[in-house]
Design a protein around this motif. Structure first.
Motif, PDB file in Angstrom:
ATOM      1  N   ILE A  33       0.831  -1.209   0.000  1.00 35.80           N
ATOM      2  CA  ILE A  33       0.000   0.000   0.000  1.00 35.80           C
ATOM      3  C   ILE A  33       0.861   1.252   0.000  1.00 35.80           C
ATOM      4  CG2 ILE A  33      -1.641   1.379   1.359  1.00 35.80           C
ATOM      5  CD1 ILE A  33      -2.889  -1.308   2.265  1.00 35.80           C
ATOM      6  N   LEU A  64      -6.325  -7.309   7.509  1.00 34.00           N
ATOM      7  CA  LEU A  64      -7.182  -6.256   6.944  1.00 34.00           C
ATOM      8  C   LEU A  64      -7.887  -5.481   8.051  1.00 34.00           C
ATOM      9  CD1 LEU A  64      -8.755  -8.078   3.848  1.00 34.00           C
ATOM     10  CD2 LEU A  64      -6.999  -6.281   3.840  1.00 34.00           C
ATOM     11  N   SER A  68      -7.466  -1.577   8.707  1.00 31.31           N
ATOM     12  CA  SER A  68      -8.644  -0.731   8.813  1.00 31.31           C
ATOM     13  C   SER A  68      -8.588   0.130  10.068  1.00 31.31           C
ATOM     14  CB  SER A  68      -9.912  -1.592   8.820  1.00 31.31           C
ATOM     15  OG  SER A  68     -11.059  -0.801   9.062  1.00 31.31           O
ATOM     16  N   VAL A  73      -7.038   0.949   5.263  1.00 31.02           N
ATOM     17  CA  VAL A  73      -8.047   0.195   4.506  1.00 31.02           C
ATOM     18  C   VAL A  73      -9.436   0.578   5.004  1.00 31.02           C
ATOM     19  CG1 VAL A  73      -9.024  -2.136   4.224  1.00 31.02           C
ATOM     20  CG2 VAL A  73      -6.555  -1.769   3.939  1.00 31.02           C
ATOM     21  N   ALA A  81     -13.231  -5.020   1.504  1.00 36.86           N
ATOM     22  CA  ALA A  81     -12.157  -4.115   1.898  1.00 36.86           C
ATOM     23  C   ALA A  81     -11.600  -3.379   0.690  1.00 36.86           C
ATOM     24  CB  ALA A  81     -11.046  -4.907   2.585  1.00 36.86           C
ATOM     25  N   VAL A  83      -8.532  -0.252  -0.407  1.00 38.96           N
ATOM     26  CA  VAL A  83      -7.440   0.622   0.020  1.00 38.96           C
ATOM     27  C   VAL A  83      -7.991   2.028   0.200  1.00 38.96           C
ATOM     28  CG1 VAL A  83      -5.185   1.592  -0.571  1.00 38.96           C
ATOM     29  CG2 VAL A  83      -5.727  -0.777  -1.197  1.00 38.96           C
ATOM     30  N   HIS A  84      -7.662   2.639   1.321  1.00 41.25           N
ATOM     31  CA  HIS A  84      -8.202   3.955   1.653  1.00 41.25           C
ATOM     32  C   HIS A  84      -7.814   5.009   0.621  1.00 41.25           C
ATOM     33  CE1 HIS A  84      -9.657   7.256   4.045  1.00 41.25           C
ATOM     34  NE2 HIS A  84      -8.466   7.814   4.096  1.00 41.25           N
TER      35      HIS A  84
END
Length: 253
Positions: A33, A64, A68, A73, A81, A83-84
């Motif tokens: 990420i 995950l 989060s 996430v 889920a 990816v932010h």
């Protein structure tokens, strides 16, 4: 007969065990990420990740959840889920805090960095410049992160170091987006900062770091704005193509 009983405190340190699988999965996903191998908005499917990582779904699910909790996430009920995708406001706040912390770190480092610390800064600077000349984005991002960490560490303030460390990993994510945009200019700024630290000029080191971190913040916003403009252009072109196609069909073409 000698007793086999161990007095309390004899074994001061417990036996080290391998890291739990969920931690290894977490570290792997976080690395992907922050390096944007998994870009913002990417759907993270548990069974696909488990298959690719060679693990069961349980450690993936646990990793995950941790991602989060830390804001990397987004878990969306019924969808899974992702990816932010940070907002511009979120990015601006983070980069502003980074500027405050690292400006003070540069000021303190200018009065406290020993010769071996200065040499370490120059070594990281040279690695970053070599990465720039090769067009090696990963090396530039890694060298940049290590150089900034070295300055913070040299400041000698553990509280400041802890706070800056919490911010640094997220900053690495943003820097990955602008590293090519900033290019040589960024490493010239690093050079001037190191020179000020080496000279023990606290005010100059702080001023240069403030300008440097502000330039990164501005570059990020410019990059986002250009990306949005390209998206709008692409959408417009698609709309025009659809309109032309509809007209063509209507005309019997």
């Amino acid at each position: 007969m000698t007793s086999s009983h161990l007095d309390k405190g004899v074994l001061a340190k417990p036996v080290q065990r391998p890291a739990p699988l969920r931690d290894s999965v977490y570290e792997t996903l976080l690395e992907l990420i922050t390096r944007r191998r998994l870009p913002p908005g990417r759907h993270l499917v548990e069974n696909e990740l488990a298959e690719q990582l060679g693990v069961s779904r349980q450690p993936v699910r646990e990793a995950l959840q941790r991602l989060s909790n830390e804001g990397w996430v987004d878990l969306r009920p019924g969808y899974g889920a992702f990816v932010h995708q940070p907002s511009e406001s979120e990015a601006d706040q983070l980069l502003a805090v980074r500027s405050l912390l690292e400006t003070e770190a540069a000021r303190l480092a200018a009065g406290a960095t020993p010769p071996e610390g200065i040499e370490r800064l120059w070594a990281l600077w040279r690695a970053g410049v070599e990465g720039l000349e090769r067009g090696d984005t990963d090396t530039m991002v890694d060298s940049n992160a290590a150089l900034h960490h070295c300055i913070v560490e040299s400041a000698g303030n553990k509280v400041l170091e802890g706070l800056a460390g919490q911010v640094a990993q997220r900053v690495r994510w943003y820097h990955g987006l602008v590293v090519q945009r900033r290019g040589r200019e960024s490493w010239e700024e690093h050079e001037a900062i190191i020179e000020a630290i080496e000279a023990g000029d606290q005010e100059r080191a702080a001023a240069l770091m403030r300008e440097h971190t502000e330039a990164t913040r501005v570059a990020y916003h410019e990059q986002v704005a250009e990306g949005a403009a390209e998206d709008d252009f692409g959408a417009g072109a698609a709309d025009e193509g659809e309109t032309a196609g509809t007209a063509g069909r209507a005309a019997g073409i």
